[in-house]
Design an enzyme around this catalytic site. Structure first.
Site, short mmCIF file in Angstrom:
data_model
loop_
_atom_site.label_atom_id
_atom_site.label_comp_id
_atom_site.label_asym_id
_atom_site.label_seq_id
_atom_site.Cartn_x
_atom_site.Cartn_y
_atom_site.Cartn_z
N TYR A 1 76.61 14.34 45.80
CA TYR A 1 75.74 15.32 45.59
C TYR A 1 75.65 15.66 44.16
O TYR A 1 74.55 16.38 43.59
CB TYR A 1 76.55 16.36 46.20
N LYS B 1 84.35 4.77 53.84
CA LYS B 1 83.51 3.49 54.12
C LYS B 1 83.94 2.44 53.04
O LYS B 1 83.19 1.90 52.18
CB LYS B 1 82.10 3.96 53.85
N ASP C 1 81.45 5.60 60.19
CA ASP C 1 80.67 5.29 61.42
C ASP C 1 81.37 5.45 62.65
O ASP C 1 81.01 6.07 63.77
CB ASP C 1 79.88 3.95 61.34
N ASP D 1 79.37 16.62 55.30
CA ASP D 1 78.19 17.45 55.56
C ASP D 1 77.79 17.01 56.80
O ASP D 1 77.47 17.81 57.79
CB ASP D 1 77.22 17.09 54.49
N ASP E 1 78.56 18.68 61.14
CA ASP E 1 77.42 19.12 61.96
C ASP E 1 77.50 18.63 63.24
O ASP E 1 77.42 19.38 64.29
CB ASP E 1 76.11 18.72 61.51
C1 IPM Z 1 75.79 22.63 54.29
C2 IPM Z 1 74.35 22.35 53.76
C3 IPM Z 1 73.97 22.23 52.37
C4 IPM Z 1 74.97 20.94 52.05
C5 IPM Z 1 72.57 22.18 52.12
C6 IPM Z 1 71.90 23.30 52.59
C7 IPM Z 1 72.64 21.64 50.66
O1 IPM Z 1 73.73 21.44 54.78
O2 IPM Z 1 76.47 23.44 53.79
O3 IPM Z 1 76.48 21.91 54.91
O4 IPM Z 1 74.29 19.71 52.42
O5 IPM Z 1 75.96 21.08 51.61
MG MG Z 2 75.29 20.73 56.36
#
Ligand code: IPM
Ligand code: MG
Length: 359
Positions: free
Chosen positions: A142, A191, A223, A247, A251
């Protein structure tokens, strides 16, 4: 207690969900005689429209001057074609970096009331889902150098994934300390079979682990972790991983609990002051319709009370109100099931406030 909260509604559904979280904070203020001031801060796509950049200096300063930051969400297709250097997401990354918020805690915990909303099989959900993703937040790909240039007549792009030892060390401590307050088990995700950053990551994790003999450390490839999260989520207590893996995995972890709309997160640094936000994005497709789920943001406000202001009881009251509202069958659209009562975003906020008042 007096506290100054910087509030960033942001874009998309951000303003709608933040409004409900502030409603809940006001109910807590009243119940416990606190005095919170709310400084509204413009950041994200809306700031591009107004000031030509996603994180104007005054906005960053307001965050730095606050006792903590509450954020809705930033971004949306409207700004897809702006210069990458001013994208809405830059605001988020800028605040994380400038406030030194290197540790991102993202709980994945299933409300038993919502077991049916999980996409996983009942026999898997029944074993329980309750773990914490500790995501490194200010390093890795990032923040490494990014370049796009021409090589031999074609475009070529690079993103540099990079970590200093000290960046890994401090997130390792966060993970082990988090595990000490839970079930004493850390799974470090990397990884290592491909990446140098992962080899350094694993080495440092094992060094730091020696300071925590009461915590078990296990390594897992990213993975395989993605697979294990859907196959056997009950095995996880604390997952610690680098920025981009975190990240993606967070999710996935949120989805198995039923809805990404339910999960809060805390971004922390060396001081108590942090940034608190739901883990979902700005959901532009449903913005302005009053149908978003405000629970992730409301729980994020609760985490802020607990972590930034040491208000454990106040957070517990919020968590219980949310659980009771769900037990009594109230749902937003994303978690709606047959026989339950469907509420709009603002009605869900009102309902949670009602339960807090009567608690
Ligand atoms: C998160 C989001 C952010 C990230 C984006 C919006 C830049 O997906 O907070 O997980 O990737 O960190
Ligand atoms: Mg995210």
């Amino acid at each position: 207690m007096k506290k100054n909260i910087a509030v960033i509604p942001g874009d998309g559904i951000g303003p709608e969900i933040v409004k409900e979280a502030v409603k809940v904070l006001k109910a807590i203020e009243k119940k416990y005689q606190h005095a919170f001031t709310y400084t509204e801060v413009c950041a994200g796509g809306c700031a591009i429209d107004k000031y030509g950049k996603s994180l104007p200096e005054e906005s960053l300063q307001a965050c730095l001057d606050s006792d903590s930051v509450l954020l809705g969400a930033v971004g949306g297709p409207k700004w897809d074609n702006v210069d990458p250097s001013i994208r809405p997401e830059k605001a988020l990354l800028g605040i994380r970096k400038e406030m030194g918020l290197y540790a991102n805690l993202r709980p994945a915990k299933i409300f038993p009331q919502l077991a049916a909303a999980s996409p996983l099989r009942t026999d898997i959900v029944e074993n329980g889902i309750d773990f914490m993703v500790v995501r490194e937040l200010t390093g890795g790909v990032y923040f490494g150098e990014k370049k796009t240039y021409e090589v031999n007549g074609e475009l070529y792009a690079t993103d540099n994934m990079c970590y200093y030892e000290h960046e890994i060390k401090r997130i390792a401590h966060t993970a082990f300390q988090t595990a000490r307050k839970r079930n004493h088990k850390v799974i470090s995700v990397d990884k290592v079979n491909v990446l140098d950053t992962s080899r350094l990551w694993r080495k440092v994790m094992h060094e730091v682990a020696k300071e925590y003999p009461d915590v078990e450390l296990q390594d897992m490839l990213v993975d395989n972790t993605a697979m294990q999260i859907v196959k056997n989520p009950a095995q996880f207590d604390v997952i610690v991983t680098e920025n981009m893996f975190g990240d993606i995995l967070s999710d996935e972890a949120s989805m198995i609990t039923g809805s990404i709309g339910l999960i809060p997160s805390a971004s922390l640094g060396e001081s108590k002051r942090g940034m608190y936000e739901p883990i979902h994005g700005s959901a532009p497709d449903i913005a302005g319709q009053n149908i978003a789920n405000p629970i992730g943001t409301i729980l994020a406000a609760g985490m802020m009370l607990k972590y930034a202001f040491d208000m454990d009881e106040e957070n517990a009251v919020i968590e219980k109100a949310v659980a009771d509202v769900l037990s009594d069958g109230y749902r937003t659209g994303d978690i709606m099931e047959e026989g339950k009562t469907k509420l709009f975003c603002d009605e869900m906020g009102d309902k949670i406030v009602e339960y807090i008042e009567k608690a």
